[in-house]
Design a protein around this motif. Structure first.
Motif, mmCIF file in Angstrom:
data_model
loop_
_atom_site.group_PDB
_atom_site.id
_atom_site.type_symbol
_atom_site.label_atom_id
_atom_site.label_comp_id
_atom_site.label_asym_id
_atom_site.label_seq_id
_atom_site.Cartn_x
_atom_site.Cartn_y
_atom_site.Cartn_z
ATOM 1 N N GLU A 1 27.699 5.532 22.308
ATOM 2 C CA GLU A 1 27.612 5.037 20.932
ATOM 3 C C GLU A 1 28.453 5.888 19.989
ATOM 4 O OE1 GLU A 1 23.478 4.936 20.017
ATOM 5 O OE2 GLU A 1 23.109 3.059 21.113
ATOM 6 N N ASP B 1 34.054 4.350 30.665
ATOM 7 C CA ASP B 1 32.756 4.857 30.203
ATOM 8 C C ASP B 1 32.223 5.953 31.115
ATOM 9 O OD1 ASP B 1 33.002 2.912 28.283
ATOM 10 O OD2 ASP B 1 31.245 1.741 28.909
ATOM 11 N N THR C 1 23.754 7.080 26.708
ATOM 12 C CA THR C 1 23.763 6.070 25.646
ATOM 13 C C THR C 1 24.244 6.671 24.333
ATOM 14 O OG1 THR C 1 21.952 4.845 26.681
ATOM 15 C CG2 THR C 1 22.341 4.466 24.336
ATOM 16 N N THR C 2 23.778 7.886 24.033
ATOM 17 C CA THR C 2 24.190 8.569 22.801
ATOM 18 C C THR C 2 25.683 8.831 22.811
ATOM 19 O OG1 THR C 2 22.034 9.624 22.555
ATOM 20 C CG2 THR C 2 23.879 10.645 21.400
ATOM 21 N N ASP D 1 20.069 9.342 31.080
ATOM 22 C CA ASP D 1 20.256 7.981 30.569
ATOM 23 C C ASP D 1 20.325 7.960 29.041
ATOM 24 O OD1 ASP D 1 20.265 6.954 33.117
ATOM 25 O OD2 ASP D 1 18.128 6.487 33.123
#
Length: 234
Positions: free
Chosen positions: A210, A186, A206-207, A202
């Motif tokens: 996903e 990741d 996350t985007t 941050d």
């Protein structure tokens, strides 16, 4: 003031330096790069193609507008002559090279047609390569997620060939090559995608995670299949 590409040079070399290798190998084969060939790579970045050309026996030279990239290229390819210079103003005389290449670089020129004309000035054969149309690239999904909407398409074969013809070159070949980008985890994925970014880290991370979920491997890494187009002219 440090230029943006110099600021991210180390990270770019780590995460993206070898990405275009399949396209570089295809172009080298198509242009006949081998022992004694004089090769100039424009926008040479951290110098991976220069090192490859040297292994093929070529006399390699490189140009990049970012001093940080030039410094890395000189380390990666110590046998190559690497100078600071952009695609529209190359510091070599006319017809200095048998082959002039530009991988994922021409789109950064202020005037791409003028840049290709300059490549033609210093070389007898010109090869340019870059991202193919967005539908062929897994990376598009992540870009669109970050943008919040689909971006305009680009990278079509015709655009490369039209630029070459406008610069006075006869197109002698073209092709498309699969280029795969791997991220081992990741953190590597997020660093590679957001390299040089200064937005909300941050939220963007996350985007990215996903959007990249469909490309996650059993090992916990990521494999994104993309494509480069190339065109060759004389």
């Amino acid at each position: 003031m440090t230029d943006p590409w110099s600021e991210i040079a180390e990270g770019w070399a780590e995460l993206w330096g070898g990405f275009a290798e399949p396209a570089q190998r295809a172009v080298a084969q198509a242009t006949g790069i081998g022992p004694g060939t004089a090769v100039l790579d424009v926008g040479c970045g951290s110098g991976e193609f220069l090192a490859y050309a040297h292994r093929l026996g070529a006399r390699a030279a490189g140009a990049d507008p970012a001093p940080g990239m030039v410094a890395l290229a000189r380390k990666t390819a110590p046998h190559a002559e690497v100078r600071t210079g952009d695609a529209e103003h190359l510091p070599w005389p006319d017809d200095s090279f048998d082959v002039v290449t530009a991988f994922n670089a021409i789109q950064f020129a202020e005037d791409p047609e003028a840049a290709i004309t300059e490549l033609r000035r210093v070389g007898r054969q010109v090869a340019i390569a870059g991202w193919a149309e967005r539908a062929r690239n897994d990376f598009t999904v992540i870009e669109d997620a970050l943008e919040g909407e689909p971006r305009p398409d680009g990278g079509h074969r015709d655009s490369l060939e039209d630029l070459m013809r406008a610069a006075g070159l006869e197109v002698t070949g073209h092709g498309i090559v699969e280029v795969v980008w791997h991220a081992r985890d990741d953190d590597t994925l997020v660093r590679g995608v957001l390299l040089g970014g200064d937005a909300d880290a941050d939220a963007d991370a996350t985007t990215v995670l996903e959007a990249a979920r469909p490309y996650k491997t059993d090992s916990g890494g990521y494999r994104l299949v993309n494509a480069f187009r190339y065109a060759i002219g004389r």
